[in-house]
Every structure is written in C-alpha cells, then in structure tokens.
Write an enzyme that holds these catalytic residues in place. Sequence first.
Site, PDB file in Angstrom:
ATOM      1  N   LYS A   1       9.133  -9.552   9.053  1.00 51.75           N
ATOM      2  CA  LYS A   1       9.335  -8.556   9.143  1.00 51.75           C
ATOM      3  C   LYS A   1      10.886  -7.665  10.052  1.00 51.75           C
ATOM      4  CE  LYS A   1       8.681  -3.577   8.925  1.00 51.75           C
ATOM      5  NZ  LYS A   1       7.578  -2.690   9.011  1.00 51.75           N
TER       6      LYS A   1
ATOM      7  N   SER B   1       7.102   0.723   4.749  1.00 50.05           N
ATOM      8  CA  SER B   1       8.088  -0.002   5.413  1.00 50.05           C
ATOM      9  C   SER B   1       8.390  -1.099   5.247  1.00 50.05           C
ATOM     10  CB  SER B   1       8.972   0.810   6.654  1.00 50.05           C
ATOM     11  OG  SER B   1       7.859  -0.284   7.634  1.00 50.05           O
TER      12      SER B   1
ATOM     13  N   SER C   1       3.044   1.251   6.163  1.00 51.49           N
ATOM     14  CA  SER C   1       3.626   0.189   5.972  1.00 51.49           C
ATOM     15  C   SER C   1       3.773  -0.786   5.260  1.00 51.49           C
ATOM     16  CB  SER C   1       4.403   0.087   7.677  1.00 51.49           C
ATOM     17  OG  SER C   1       5.374   1.808   6.864  1.00 51.49           O
TER      18      SER C   1
END
Length: 492
Positions: free
Chosen positions: A80, A155, A179
């Site tokens: 990520k 996210s 997330s």
Amino acid sequence: MSDLVFTPAHQLAQMIRDRVVSAVEVLDAHLVQIAKHNSKLNAICTLDEERARQQAQQADEALARGENWGILHGVPITIKDIFETAGLRTTAGYIPLKDYVPQQDATVVARLRAAGAVILGKTNMAELAGDFQSTNSLFPRVNNPWNLNYTAGGSSGGSAAAVAAGLSPLDIGNDIAGSIRQPAHFCGVYGLKPTDRRISTAGMIPEVPGMPYCLRQMMTVGCFARSLEDIRLCFSLIAGADLRRPDVPPISLDMPCGKTLRDLKIAWIDEWTEVPVAVEIRDTIQAIAQKLSQAGAQIERWLPKDFDLSKILNLYGRMAAYINIYAQPINRYNLRRSWQQIFRTATQGDKELRKLGDFSCLLPELLNPRLKGYFETLTERDRFIAQIDEALEPWDVWLTPVAATPAFTHRPAWNAIDIEGKSYPHGVANGAYTMPFNLSSHPAVVIPIGQTQDGLPIGLQIIGKRWREMELLAIAQELNRAIGNFKRPLSY
C-alpha cells in the site's frame, strides 16, 4: 499464466524453491495481468517493473547457487502506498508527497524483503488513508474488480482490488477504522487487522514526514491475501518488536489451541440494532450460523451486555480526534464547515440518526485539544477494552458483519449510504461494525462467505482475543473450510 497469478503466495514460493517455475516466470505472469487489467482498476499506482525484474533474476541465480533468501524467495508482492519503500515513490495519495522517495523501508517492508519477497509496486488508496473509498488527487480512483462502477472500498482499496484481480498475491495495508476489513469485504478477499501495537507502524504515513508520531492507538498494520495460509505466513513475518517503535511489546506469537469445529464456542450477530445491514448480508450470516450449528459447532446469537453503539462510536471519534490532530496539516476552519456539511447531508433531518453518526461534538477536541481531555479519553478506552475482554472470555470467536452494505457505486466523498431504503451517514454505514474493534484493540480477520444477487462479495468479520492472532487464524481456517472460499472475479 492465469492459474499462476491466482496461486497463493506460499504455493508460489514452494514452486520457485522446487524449480517448478522461476521467479522471473512468476513475475512475468503478474506483469501480463497488470498490463491487461490495471488500466481499468487503477489498483497499482506505481509499478517498479525494472527493479522487480532485476530482483527476480537475482532470486533465480541465487537458487541456482543453492542460496535461499527466505520463505518468500522470489515471490512478487505489492505494498500500500502509505508505507515507505526505499528508492520507490511513496505518496499516500497526497499531493505534497507526489515526488517523495524515501531512503529507508518501513519496518514491515524491510521484513518482507528479508524473507525474500520482490516488491512489484505500490497500491492506490484514499488520500492520507482518510476515506472508505480509494480516491485521491494524484491517481485515478480505484474500481472494484467485480464491477467497475462500484468502489473497492478504502482506504486500502487498491490493495484489495490488486489481490482479488490477480495483480498481486499479497499486499500490506493499515487499519484505524476498517481500512483493511471493509475493502476485503467489498472485493472478496481475506484481510487481517491484528491487535493494537502487534506490528510496527514505523515508516507508515499518514503522519506526514516531519510531523510527530501521533497514531499510537488504534492504528494497526495488517495484510490482504487470497488464502488464510498466506495471511498467517505474512503476519508471522511482520509481527514483533521493533527498535524503531519501542511501544511495540516483545510478545511472542501465540500457539493455536488446536480446536476443531465441534470444539468451538462461537458467538454471532447479524446486525446492530442502531445500524441494520443489507438484507442479503443478514440472510447470508444467518445461513452461516445455521450451517455451523448443523456442523456441530456450539454457536449462539449474542451481544455483550451494555454494548451501546452510540457511546462506542462517540468514544472512538474522540480518540481518533486526539491521535489525528497533529498527524497531518489541517485547516481547522474548513474542517468545521466540512463536518457540518457531511452530517447535514447524510442524516437528512433524522435526529436519532444524527445523534448516532454526528461527530460534530468532536469539534471542540479538534479545534482546541486539551491534554486532560486526551487522558480522560484514554481512561474511557481502557475501560471499554476491559469490558470487551471480559465479555469475550467465554467465547472462542465472535462473528459479525463487516459493513452495513456490500460495495456501493462510486460517489462524492462522504456522501450518504442507502441501507434498505434509509439514508445513513457514510462513516456509520462503513465503520459501525469495524471501528468498535479498533477502539477495543481486538484482532479481526475477514473471510469471503458469499455473493449478492448482483454478484458483489460478502465478507464475514471474525473477532478474536487480544494477542491471540495465531489462534484466531487457526479458528478462521476451521470456519473457512465449512463456510468460506475465495472466488476469482469474472473476466480475470
């Protein structure tokens, strides 16, 4: 090639070690899949093809010499874009960081490299991890591989979408409100949020470089994969004490209890009273509970005594306000206006719903933070952790929904979510089932358990005891054999 990109990471590693396939061949298969699908998904925002190819070649040469880099020798993975990667752009979807190239890996990245993994690239996300959709001003929005008109969640939407679509077998994400778990549910993959402070956050944004280390509570680091074996392997590699984060305790990984399905005592709930879930999610969880009962598990519908969601979400909001206030630059005047607009739009005049989801009461904390208020909030959190610890003691795990809905269509940031004909605030619909366990610090794993009539994935959240991740994952594996399974999205 198609089978190769949907092979779990632990199997790829074994195939590379056994010389059934080369690391270069595995990398090439993933690069082909990325070239074919990423332009419509936007899951990978920075591809490091040249260095990944060099590392894959070196991995094959090392094996030829009898050298083994580690358990993930030659396996390509993604990270990520919130984690720093040495020599590779790390933006967190934030314009001031568009050209930021760190000199040092985040601790979790370094540990995966040390295990032999090849970093293929960075996955797209919400700006500074601040939304339940994955949109930012640097890269195109992330689309859901099951239906491009729907969000992959946030996210960590790019992480979940990349793993689901075969662009990567393994990805690292973070979770302060859901997330990891919400995108795993939306995209039909496995995702783990561990116990608070189990894994080092060193080298992780949204504490923008140069800002103080603020996210000391509730923020966790976890992983995405297409199998629980990969989740367990990844967790075992990245967990543990870190000199860069002295607040991560040197606690050894626990030993699973070895219980079979018939030995388990399972609690379950299909919805909170205050926040109902979509009927297809509720029906699926009810069917799962019945199936587990028929398989011999001791399973009971259950909710802890005095589980007051309004108070829990308010406490979560105050805690989040204090730990986020200095993590990144903010415009406090704009913050006041945006909070008011979010809840005026989302609640549409419903006073009871506004009471549940309106965090505008947090504005005093955000605009004028008090040290006394912070310590009072920490004390309340301690009481809540103890309350959930005690409540969970008789149970092996607790099964809950992940979010109130399956994936929803793309929409402006923080717009309301419809649940069975009623409008709910965006944060409540997406976080009401995940935020309580960031607040309580308990580990949770999401497994895919089915699909809606429209073909969107449905995930199940499995809550375990604090510091007992290996036990949780072993129990999740027992449940997964009976009720869960990864399915490849259509056309991939």
